[in-house]
Design a protein around this motif. Structure first.
Motif, PDB file in Angstrom:
ATOM      1  N   LEU A  56       0.584  -1.177  -0.102  1.00  0.00           N
ATOM      2  CA  LEU A  56       0.074   0.140  -0.079  1.00  0.00           C
ATOM      3  C   LEU A  56       0.805   1.183   0.084  1.00  0.00           C
ATOM      4  O   LEU A  56       0.463   2.253  -0.476  1.00  0.00           O
ATOM      5  N   ALA A  57       2.002   0.992   0.460  1.00  0.00           N
ATOM      6  CA  ALA A  57       2.984   2.106   0.733  1.00  0.00           C
ATOM      7  C   ALA A  57       3.600   2.624  -0.653  1.00  0.00           C
ATOM      8  O   ALA A  57       3.989   3.700  -0.874  1.00  0.00           O
ATOM      9  N   GLY A  58       3.670   1.396  -1.529  1.00  0.00           N
ATOM     10  CA  GLY A  58       4.398   1.792  -2.556  1.00  0.00           C
ATOM     11  C   GLY A  58       3.798   2.325  -3.788  1.00  0.00           C
ATOM     12  O   GLY A  58       2.434   2.019  -3.885  1.00  0.00           O
ATOM     13  N   ALA A  59       4.241   2.758  -4.736  1.00  0.00           N
ATOM     14  CA  ALA A  59       3.572   3.322  -5.948  1.00  0.00           C
ATOM     15  C   ALA A  59       2.962   2.085  -6.700  1.00  0.00           C
ATOM     16  O   ALA A  59       2.015   2.202  -7.406  1.00  0.00           O
ATOM     17  N   PRO A  60       3.770   1.017  -6.921  1.00  0.00           N
ATOM     18  CA  PRO A  60       3.561  -0.097  -7.924  1.00  0.00           C
ATOM     19  C   PRO A  60       1.919  -0.562  -7.696  1.00  0.00           C
ATOM     20  O   PRO A  60       1.024  -0.508  -8.673  1.00  0.00           O
TER      21      PRO A  60
END
Ligand SMILES: Nc1ncnc2c1ncn2[C@@H]1O[C@H](COP(=O)(O)OP(=O)(O)OP(=O)(O)O)[C@@H](O)[C@H]1O
Ligand SMILES: Nc1ncnc2c1ncn2[C@@H]1O[C@H](COP(=O)(O)OP(=O)(O)OP(=O)(O)O)[C@@H](O)[C@H]1O
Ligand SMILES: [Mg+2]
Ligand SMILES: [Mg+2]
Lengths: 263, 261, 296, 255, 261
Positions: A56-60
């Motif tokens: 959730l924290a990452g852009a992907p």
């Protein structure tokens, strides 16, 4: 047309819905922890959530989500734009319906999965293929709903339109379409899930970027937690979409008996 | 103007067909107020449906200005007996009244003006932005009437249009019809159960027999052209006509095989 | 016909290569990351799809100029008249059964305990009439087991462990990295079917469409040369190969770290293909021997 | 001419025209993926009329009908219930929408876990897919029950099962029927999906196996069969609908 | 028996609520024939809906035999103004009339007998096996009446039940109601637009003011208990009451802000 009063879910309604979800999640956690459900198959919710949080924290994740959402949206809009006019026509013009019925009934059960190699050959492995498959599947469902709805016009209403010399186009737009709307809105919610499912399936099998591709990768890569995390994101997306559709529906169908509120 | 010649209407049944209308012939002239009365189930609505081209008579023809009617002519407006279902639940009262005007090549302002006038005429100025299902039965019926009047047809066909309104409103609407007829050279084909109303309004009253129906009698109403709710109804001729029509209907109801008594 | 090839600003030929998400793809990713393709004038992008059902038509259409399929699928595609040409070895089996990427496993307390028992087993494979089925039968025949009574049941690799646990099937055919998960689940390996079927065989090939090969012989040659180098690099740097699938395919690093790697052989191995072809015909995966001259 | 006869004739015309176009468009096709219709028909005749092919069809139809019937019944019962108990509807709708959005292929492991590899798993998957259109239509149809009818039922104490059978179901029937019309082809599609895993028989198995081994003509013959079955099932449903809901079509005043 | 105490009813609107019924209080005694009249849109149907428990009054209470009404009591039967929509299109006329009887623990023979009687009473013996949509408007309305009568309620609530039948049938049905009341000790709450009918039938007539409505007046009808279509209507007291009620309604319609004139 603005809503006069709509049966919007009240605060206790939301609490109730959220409460049920929490109960179900806790139930799953308990069942897997106690071994009633096989844990390596059904990772406990906490474990899935733990896998999901860093994503959730990452852009992907958001990028993939955007891709899938875009596919779903375009396919649903395309299917609606094609199916509604045709459905209204078939619902109101008996000979058009008679002429096309066998062909329509023949095409409807064609499984999109079987079409995948052909679609890849014709359209390639990009977004177009995903869109085609999802539109194809959603189209038939919307066509059936619109045809049935347009055929369900109240007879007296239809006759009134005839008496007042409404043209065919006007009758379609102001009588047949609103009469078909309750059917159509249900159809859209059915087709919306279908569209989402096919977008995800195409992403899994063809490798179009999106949530499905992640499900496929995590399955192949031996990360069931992440696979389930992405499946859950897909499910959540479906729920969100439906909530939005239901809200839209209450506005569009505020005049329908289902939404007239207390009498 | 409107010629109904020997029409008959049969409906299919499990075992064959029932003949609902047997043989009906009449003509309606320009500006004429023509009323059909008859027992419940006589076939009045069926005759009106044939007249408008909504139903196809099994036998006979209907001609309007010499041309055979096959579908509803644009010059006609209809107020249905089942008025509630004839209104569109998805449109406000205003939109319902305005909808038929869209084909008449009117400007938006003209349309608005016609809708306003018609709604005011039926006493519904305040209800324009409501939806039909928010109205009482009588108000819905008046919306249907407003829609017909706003359309300014050459022939206005009304099937018990005042069944659900109170006596005073009814009298007002009756006079409204007469006034509109005088102003716009309208012909009216009217169905009512109220014999007083039939005699008060009409130039001629056709009495339909029980189904399979024929015209029992066409009664010319020789009352002064200028009608008036109190004056006209006090005329001895009015009482005579009223009693005559009523006795004909009563005779037919009471010979009905499956009657109430 | 076929679409025109595009070039990058510095004159390299853009090439899209389709692959399925397995450890077999490691050299391809290394070829990109180590600059091997660049050195050979190629600009490779990798396209991952879940199954050959999408990869082969994408290659025939030349949307992916290069694709991947295992040896049996290659034969089947060719037999049905698809215009394909093999370009380079992708991956294969070595000679050490202990290092095989592929195992047939059973439950320790299940009905099947020995290799001989497999003669009447119901074995899970990912796809019927394909390389699992053919190589298992080859391996068992070499051990003298009668293969006529074996049944195969198709299911995704990821579902096999639980199917075996539940007893839906008697044995499962797993390939890495799933073998590790199966071993961790306590299953017993019975045969290393790739190595035992034929040691030092090539099991999967990079392929292209016949039309593309004819039109762009230099590009195909450049890809082949680059793959020689990439395969060598992967063989010499197994850790980098493992890392490549972890970063690019997001494989679970723990599982990958213990997994056996396939061999990444040089060139284009025709001999093992010929042997597989014989058995593929024998076991009904294809009807008649393929025209290897056309394929290679 | 009678409208029904004319309808049937027009349908034949439409079908013949489509077949003719398909035939002409593919007759000289050299593409492996788009083989000539004549070849597909030959293959279809060869396979589906053989003993093996008939067994495939029988096995698929069995699963399909069980799944479809279960899906339709559950869909109607749950939909009608949710449509009348708003509290239940609100409580369950997020969970329902969540499950609905998950592809059948992603649910396969779940189905396998519950039912193993047998027939039950396939029936479960088919039923699970078919349930949604029926459920949503039953739900919405029930919710928009004509208010006067609802009032009539309350006033005359028509409650419980009697109310469901005599008022709610007939009123929602046209909507439910439209949901079933969507569910029928869905059941065919899901039969194919369910036979992708763990099966040795069935129309879906034949299609998937043909696809995996690039026997595209065989695959087309399977798709053709699905189309024919879809048409037949929908037609049968149409007949049943006319028998079960006679008022619906006849309510249109004969002209 | 039936006590309506200070009920008010508001409907939500875009901007808040409209008060449709302001303050209505009345009681209906055993065997009483209680009629509500008032201009179209006054709130008569709304009051009836509150009375039956179909709608919840915003303020006030309705009690039946001392118990607060929250839903329709089993002792009530209702004939809806929108009779056409209250019939089930999927059942024949017989089944429509019979359906409510299924809860009463009657034998099939008793049910059949009640249905036959009720259909005969409304003059529809011959239409039992037809579907509602095969009937004329007036016939449909009589089916709704037959259903209510066959149910033999303690309280019969009717919203303009004779709006669509001809004058003679109407008179017959009026007398039928009076007879049924005498035979089964029924109380009736009745809405009509026909002032003659209201005075002829009722023990008391409540006049409702324009919406937001209050009770303008409750007029006791001191006519001999035994009514008779000709005799009663010739009484001077009848004429007086009739004129009185009519003038009250007229006064209200004519002060309506959005009136017809
Ligand atoms: N679709 C139909 N099928 C069979 N019979 C029908 C159909 N429509 C009408 N009828 C019959 O035709 C007869 C006349 O009906 P119609 O509606 O014309 O009567 P009406 O004179 O308008 O009566 P009312 O005053 O009660 O409205 C009735 O006996 C009715 O049962
Ligand atoms: N659902 C609703 N929402 C808003 N307003 C409503 C609604 N239902 C009724 N009304 C309003 O309440 C008022 C009274 O309606 P009601 O149907 O009770 O009148 P009525 O006395 O029965 O009239 P009629 O004689 O014409 O049947 C009307 O002005 C109507 O517009
Ligand atoms: Mg009528
Ligand atoms: Mg009312």
């Amino acid at each position: 047309m603005t809503a006069v009063h709509t049966a919007r879910p009240t605060r206790p309604g939301w609490l109730l819905a959220a409460g049920t979800v929490v109960v179900l999640l806790v139930l799953e956690e308990v069942l897997t922890r106690t071994g009633v459900l096989p844990a390596d198959y059904f990772p406990p919710v906490s474990q899935i959530v733990a896998a999901l949080l860093p994503e959730l924290a990452g852009a992907p994740l958001w990028l993939q989500l955007g891709q899938t959402l875009q596919g779903w949206f375009v396919a649903l809009v395309l299917a609606t734009a094609l199916a509604v006019p045709l459905g209204l026509l078939l619902g109101t013009v008996w000979w058009a319906r008679a002429l096309t019925r066998p062909v329509v009934e023949f095409l409807r059960p064609v499984p999109s999965v079987a079409l995948i190699p052909l679609v890849v050959l014709a359209l390639g492995t990009g977004k177009q293929s995903e869109l085609f498959l999802a539109t194809f599947a959603a189209f038939w469902q919307l066509l059936v709903a619109t045809t049935a709805g347009a055929g369900a016009v109240d007879q007296v209403t239809a006759e009134a339109a005839r008496c007042y010399g409404l043209t065919r186009a006007q009758t379609l737009r102001w009588v047949a379409l609103p009469s078909a709307l309750p059917y159509l809105m249900t159809g859209i919610r059915v087709a919306s899930a279908t569209s989402l499912i096919l977008v995800v399936t195409a992403e899994i099998i063809i490798g179009v970027p999106g949530l499905g591709a992640q499900i496929s990768l995590n399955r192949a890569g031996g990360s069931p937690d992440l696979m389930y995390a992405y499946i859950i994101v897909t499910g959540l997306l479906g729920w969100l979409i439906n909530t939005a559709l239901a809200a839209g529906e209450r506005r569009v169908l505020h005049w329908d008996a289902a939404n007239r509120g207390p009498r | 103007m409107l010629e109904v010649t020997n029409i008959a209407k049969e409906f299919p049944t499990r075992t064959g067909t029932t003949r609902v209308v047997d043989d009906v012939t009449f003509t309606v002239g320009e500006r004429e107020f023509f009323t059909i009365v008859g027992p419940s189930g006589a076939g009045k609505t069926t005759v009106l449906r044939c007249l408008t081209g909504l139903a196809k008579p099994t036998e006979g023809t209907v001609r309007f200005n010499g041309k055979k009617i096959v579908g509803p002519p644009p010059e006609f407006a209809v107020v249905f007996q089942d008025y509630a279902r004839s209104l569109m639940a998805w449109f406000t009262v205003r939109r319902n009244v305005e909808l038929p005007l869209r084909n008449l090549g009117l400007s938006a302002a003209e349309r608005r003006e016609r809708v306003d006038t018609a709604l005011a005429q039926v006493g519904l100025s305040a209800a324009g932005s409501k939806y039909p299902w928010q109205l009482s039965g009588g108000m819905q019926q008046r919306v249907a009437i407003a829609r017909a009047i706003a359309y300014r047809p050459q022939v206005l066909i009304m099937d018990e249009p005042f069944a659900s309104v109170d006596a005073q409103t009814r009298a007002d609407l009756e006079d409204l019809l007469l006034r509109v007829r005088d102003e716009t050279d309208l012909a009216l084909v009217f169905v009512t159960h109220d014999v007083d109303e039939a005699v008060y309004l009409s130039d001629r009253v056709a009495i339909l027999s029980r189904s399979p129906s024929r015209i029992d009698e066409i009664v010319p109403i020789d009352l002064p052209a200028q009608r008036d709710q109190i004056g006209t109804k006090e005329l001895p001729e009015f009482a005579r006509l009223r009693a005559h029509v009523f006795s004909r209907i009563r005779a037919m109801v009471n010979t009905e095989p499956a009657s109430a008594h | 016909g076929g679409p025109e090839l595009t070039k990058t600003a510095d004159g390299r030929t853009a090439l899209r290569v389709g692959i399925i998400p397995t450890i077999d793809a490691a050299p391809l990713y290394l070829g990109v990351s180590e600059g091997i393709f660049a050195k050979h004038g190629l600009d490779v992008t990798v396209h991952v799809a879940d199954s050959g059902a999408a990869l082969i038509p994408a290659t025939v259409k030349q949307e992916n100029q290069i694709g991947y399929a295992n040896v049996i699928s290659d034969f089947q595609a060719a037999e049905q008249g698809l215009d394909i040409k093999l370009v380079h070895n992708c991956c294969g089996s070595g000679a050490d059964p202990a290092k095989d990427v592929s195992q047939v496993l059973v439950k320790p307390d299940g009905p099947i305990r020995t290799v001989g028992d497999l003669a009447h087993a119901n074995i899970a494979v990912n796809s019927l009439h394909n390389i699992g089925e053919v190589s298992i039968k080859m391996a068992l025949e070499k051990r003298g087991v009668d293969v006529s009574g074996i049944r195969f049941t198709p299911m995704p690799f990821s579902d096999m462990n639980d199917a075996l646990k539940r007893g839906d099937v008697d044995a499962i055919w797993q390939v890495e990295p799933n073998v590790q998960a199966a071993l961790a689940a306590g299953f017993t390996p019975l045969i290393s079917n790739f190595v035992e079927a034929r040691p030092e065989a090539t099991l999967g090939y990079y392929l292209t469409s016949g039309a593309f090969a004819k039109q762009n012989p230099q590009v195909v040659q450049a890809f082949s040369d680059a793959m020689d180098e990439a395969n060598r690099f992967a063989t010499e740097h197994p850790d980098k190969a493992r890392e490549a699938v972890v970063t690019n395919l997001r494989f679970n690093p723990e599982i990958v770290s213990t997994a056996n790697l396939p061999t990444y052989p040089q060139g284009l191995d025709r001999a093992s293909a010929a042997e597989y072809a014989t058995y593929a015909v024998k076991y009904g995966a294809i009807e008649k021997a393929p025209d290897l001259d056309g394929l290679f | 001419m009678n409208r029904r006869v004319l309808s049937a004739l027009l349908g034949v015309v439409g079908a013949v025209a489509t077949v003719a176009i398909w035939w002409l468009a593919t007759e000289n096709s050299a593409s492996v993926y788009f083989p000539p219709l004549s070849r597909i028909l030959e293959t279809a005749q060869e396979h589906w009329l053989s003993a093996e092919g008939r067994a495939d069809i029988a096995s698929s139809i069995g699963n399909l009908l069980s799944g479809l019937v279960i899906g339709v019944v559950v869909g109607i019962v749950v939909g009608v219930a949710l449509g009348q108990v708003p509290l239940l509807h609100r409580a369950l709708s997020p969970s329902i929408e969540f499950v609905r959005a998950i592809p059948a292929t992603a649910l396969l492991p779940f189905a396998m876990m519950l039912f193993g590899l047998g027939t039950e798993m396939k029936v479960f998957l088919i039923a699970l897919g078919c349930v949604w259109p029926v459920l949503l239509n039953a739900l919405d149809g029930t919710r928009s029950l004509e208010p006067t009818l609802r009032d009539t039922a309350s006033v005359y104490g028509i409650t419980g099962v009697r109310r469901q059978l005599n008022v709610v179901l007939p009123a929602a029937a046209p909507r439910i029927a439209s949901g079933i019309r969507v569910a029928i082809p869905l059941s065919l599609i899901l039969t194919v999906t369910s036979e992708m895993v763990g099966s040795h028989q069935g129309i879906g198995f034949v299609i998937v196996d043909a696809q995996n081994t690039f026997r595209i003509t065989d695959m087309w013959s399977g798709v053709l069969l699905l189309g024919v079955l879809g048409f037949a099932l929908t037609w049968l449903f149409g007949v049943a609908e006319k028998l079960l809901l006679p008022w619906e079509k006849r309510a249109e005043r004969a002209r």
